[in-house]
Scaffold this motif. Structure first.
Motif, PDB file in Angstrom:
ATOM      1  N   UNK A  37       0.809  -1.313   0.025  1.00 10.71           N
ATOM      2  CA  UNK A  37      -0.052   0.129  -0.069  1.00 10.71           C
ATOM      3  C   UNK A  37       0.838   1.135  -0.064  1.00 10.71           C
ATOM      4  N   UNK A  38       0.451   2.364  -0.907  1.00  7.14           N
ATOM      5  CA  UNK A  38       1.253   3.222  -1.192  1.00  7.14           C
ATOM      6  C   UNK A  38       2.711   3.226  -1.988  1.00  7.14           C
ATOM      7  N   UNK A  39       3.056   2.016  -2.447  1.00 13.24           N
ATOM      8  CA  UNK A  39       4.145   1.850  -3.158  1.00 13.24           C
ATOM      9  C   UNK A  39       4.254   2.810  -4.679  1.00 13.24           C
ATOM     10  N   UNK A  40       3.234   2.785  -5.230  1.00 13.81           N
ATOM     11  CA  UNK A  40       2.955   3.316  -6.530  1.00 13.81           C
ATOM     12  C   UNK A  40       3.056   4.966  -6.343  1.00 13.81           C
ATOM     13  N   UNK A  41       2.563   5.486  -5.208  1.00 20.06           N
ATOM     14  CA  UNK A  41       2.446   6.821  -4.810  1.00 20.06           C
ATOM     15  C   UNK A  41       3.961   7.291  -4.500  1.00 20.06           C
ATOM     16  N   UNK A  42       4.619   6.373  -3.815  1.00 22.97           N
ATOM     17  CA  UNK A  42       6.075   6.631  -3.416  1.00 22.97           C
ATOM     18  C   UNK A  42       6.827   6.609  -4.685  1.00 22.97           C
ATOM     19  N   UNK A  43       6.767   5.789  -5.646  1.00 25.47           N
ATOM     20  CA  UNK A  43       7.300   5.882  -6.785  1.00 25.47           C
ATOM     21  C   UNK A  43       7.142   7.024  -7.600  1.00 25.47           C
ATOM     22  N   UNK A  44       5.982   7.534  -7.740  1.00 26.11           N
ATOM     23  CA  UNK A  44       5.625   8.742  -8.451  1.00 26.11           C
ATOM     24  C   UNK A  44       6.371   9.977  -7.836  1.00 26.11           C
ATOM     25  N   UNK A  45       6.359   9.765  -6.638  1.00 28.10           N
ATOM     26  CA  UNK A  45       6.951  10.940  -5.732  1.00 28.10           C
ATOM     27  C   UNK A  45       8.304  10.955  -5.792  1.00 28.10           C
ATOM     28  N   UNK A  46       9.071   9.977  -5.798  1.00 27.76           N
ATOM     29  CA  UNK A  46      10.526   9.997  -6.003  1.00 27.76           C
ATOM     30  C   UNK A  46      10.767  10.409  -7.517  1.00 27.76           C
ATOM     31  N   UNK A  47      10.170   9.848  -8.406  1.00 30.39           N
ATOM     32  CA  UNK A  47      10.589  10.243  -9.767  1.00 30.39           C
ATOM     33  C   UNK A  47      10.160  11.927 -10.004  1.00 30.39           C
ATOM     34  N   UNK A  48       9.166  12.381  -9.496  1.00 28.87           N
ATOM     35  CA  UNK A  48       8.722  13.587  -9.567  1.00 28.87           C
ATOM     36  C   UNK A  48       9.701  14.780  -8.676  1.00 28.87           C
ATOM     37  N   UNK A 153      16.658   6.095  -2.184  1.00 26.14           N
ATOM     38  CA  UNK A 153      15.913   5.987  -0.678  1.00 26.14           C
ATOM     39  C   UNK A 153      17.203   5.406   0.356  1.00 26.14           C
ATOM     40  N   UNK A 154      18.088   4.578  -0.247  1.00 27.63           N
ATOM     41  CA  UNK A 154      19.345   4.446   0.617  1.00 27.63           C
ATOM     42  C   UNK A 154      20.347   5.612   0.887  1.00 27.63           C
ATOM     43  N   UNK A 155      20.089   6.580   0.187  1.00 28.61           N
ATOM     44  CA  UNK A 155      20.822   7.517   0.289  1.00 28.61           C
ATOM     45  C   UNK A 155      20.268   8.713   1.221  1.00 28.61           C
ATOM     46  N   UNK A 156      19.097   9.024   0.922  1.00 28.22           N
ATOM     47  CA  UNK A 156      18.382  10.284   1.599  1.00 28.22           C
ATOM     48  C   UNK A 156      17.306   9.658   2.813  1.00 28.22           C
ATOM     49  N   UNK A 157      17.096   8.100   2.393  1.00 33.35           N
ATOM     50  CA  UNK A 157      15.839   7.828   3.401  1.00 33.35           C
ATOM     51  C   UNK A 157      14.779   7.862   2.879  1.00 33.35           C
ATOM     52  N   UNK A 158      13.683   7.279   3.358  1.00 35.48           N
ATOM     53  CA  UNK A 158      12.301   7.261   3.030  1.00 35.48           C
ATOM     54  C   UNK A 158      11.385   8.360   3.594  1.00 35.48           C
ATOM     55  N   UNK A 159      12.015   8.966   4.904  1.00 40.24           N
ATOM     56  CA  UNK A 159      11.316   9.911   5.638  1.00 40.24           C
ATOM     57  C   UNK A 159      11.374  11.250   4.622  1.00 40.24           C
ATOM     58  N   UNK A 160      12.275  11.447   3.732  1.00 38.92           N
ATOM     59  CA  UNK A 160      12.052  12.495   2.661  1.00 38.92           C
ATOM     60  C   UNK A 160      10.972  12.386   1.960  1.00 38.92           C
ATOM     61  N   UNK A 161      10.236  11.456   1.929  1.00 41.33           N
ATOM     62  CA  UNK A 161       9.052  11.241   1.210  1.00 41.33           C
ATOM     63  C   UNK A 161       7.867  10.723   1.794  1.00 41.33           C
ATOM     64  N   UNK A 162       7.240  11.814   2.690  1.00 43.08           N
ATOM     65  CA  UNK A 162       6.156  11.446   3.507  1.00 43.08           C
ATOM     66  C   UNK A 162       4.925  11.114   2.953  1.00 43.08           C
TER      67      UNK A 162
END
Length: 330
Positions: A37-48, A153-162
């Motif tokens: 849950x939320x993976x697709x949203x995370x992928x779009x957020x990282x890309x954007x 994500x390994x570099x800056x962490x998942x917390x950067x993409x709440x």
């Protein structure tokens, strides 16, 4: 000589689909990751947020791009890998000093390959062809988007993409699990390009031990792999095995063993020798049911082969490895 990289006896796999070499475990891990849950949203957020230009700019600014006038030897090897896999696009390639023997494929919309100077110093041309074929396999399979996401994500962490409701630990575990298993798929792609099993296994040995290929033997390495994979039967061995570090790549002896089993199972020969392989033009017509059926069939075959190997070891008999090194000693 550069011209030696194009070998007429090396089969070009016209229109080959990534389905020809995807490992069933990697396909299962990818589906599990995409279903979080939320993976697709995370992928779009990282890309954007990060974007393709920023990822590419890092290597434009700090690496050397391979081409007809720079690293011509590597350009010729890249061209041969593209020819054999009939890749529908040409990924850019860069050389960068990384302090380690390594190669990687990254990029979201336009995958590109980065090869370490240290790898060029250690690997011969045939082994490089396996490595570049491996990376081309990542590109053809569409792995680069997820591999890039994992590096970011390994570099800056998942917390950067709440993202509300996103299970951070589940995403991290799923990405790492898929990343490891995707290497098994791309090892198969590397072998399809090099079309030499001994070279493929030797390349994996070099990743483990570096130079001194004249002191290594691929058959002995596969025996070592069997001892690791099949010999851990006691509770203590299984515990030690569980805690063996693996990171984002599977253990090298396991990669060698998995590749050898794929060859012995007959899939490699069907692709290269009899040209029986799925084509990219058919991908859109493949149903989910057919995909699941093929995954289950491939998994059963691997389990059966593993069981046969275990029985041979129990009886003290030689496993019929796919390599030729050391055959005179058997």
């Amino acid at each position: 000589m550069v011209s030696d990289h194009v070998r007429p006896s090396r089969v070009a796999l016209t229109g080959v689909s990534s389905r020809a070499y995807e490992h069933p475990s990697a396909q299962t891990a990818l589906a599990a990751m995409q279903n979080i849950r939320g993976f697709d949203t995370l992928l779009r957020k990282v890309h954007g947020t990060i974007g393709e230009p920023l990822v590419r700019m890092r290597y434009l600014s700090s690496a050397v791009r391979v081409g007809p006038r720079q690293f011509r030897r590597l350009q010729a090897i890249k061209d041969e890998a593209i020819r054999v896999l009939d890749l529908p696009f040409e990924p850019e390639m860069y050389v960068q000093s990384m302090g380690a023997v390594n190669a990687l494929t990254i990029g979201m919309d336009r995958p590109f390959i980065v090869v370490s100077t240290e790898l060029l110093d250690v690997f011969d041309d045939d082994e490089l062809l396996f490595v570049i074929g491996h990376e081309m396999g990542h590109a053809l399979s569409g792995h680069s988007t997820y591999l890039t996401m994992a590096r970011i994500l390994a570099s800056i962490g998942l917390s950067a993409f709440p993202i509300a409701g996103l299970a951070i630990s589940a995403v991290e575990a799923a990405l790492q699990d898929w990343s490891r298993k995707s290497e098994l798929s791309s090892d198969r792609a590397g072998l399809l390009v090099s079309q030499d099993v001994d070279t493929a296994i030797r390349a994996l040995m070099r990743l483990a031990a570096g130079a001194h290929a004249d002191e290594m033997d691929t058959r002995e390495f596969l025996k070592q792999a069997a001892e690791y994979e099949l010999g851990a039967t006691g509770a203590r061995d299984r515990i030690y095995k569980f805690f063996t570090p693996s990171g984002t790549h599977p253990i090298l002896v396991a990669r060698a063993s998995q590749l050898d089993q794929w060859v012995r199972g007959g899939s490699y020969a069907r692709i290269v020798e009899t040209r029986e392989y799925p084509r990219r033009g058919e991908d859109s017509n493949v149903t989910l049911r057919e995909t699941i059926r093929m995954q289950r069939q491939a998994t059963k075959q691997l389990k059966r082969l593993r069981g046969d190997d275990k029985e041979l070891r129990r009886r003290g008999l030689e496993i019929p490895y796919s390599v030729t090194d050391g055959e005179s000693d058997v």
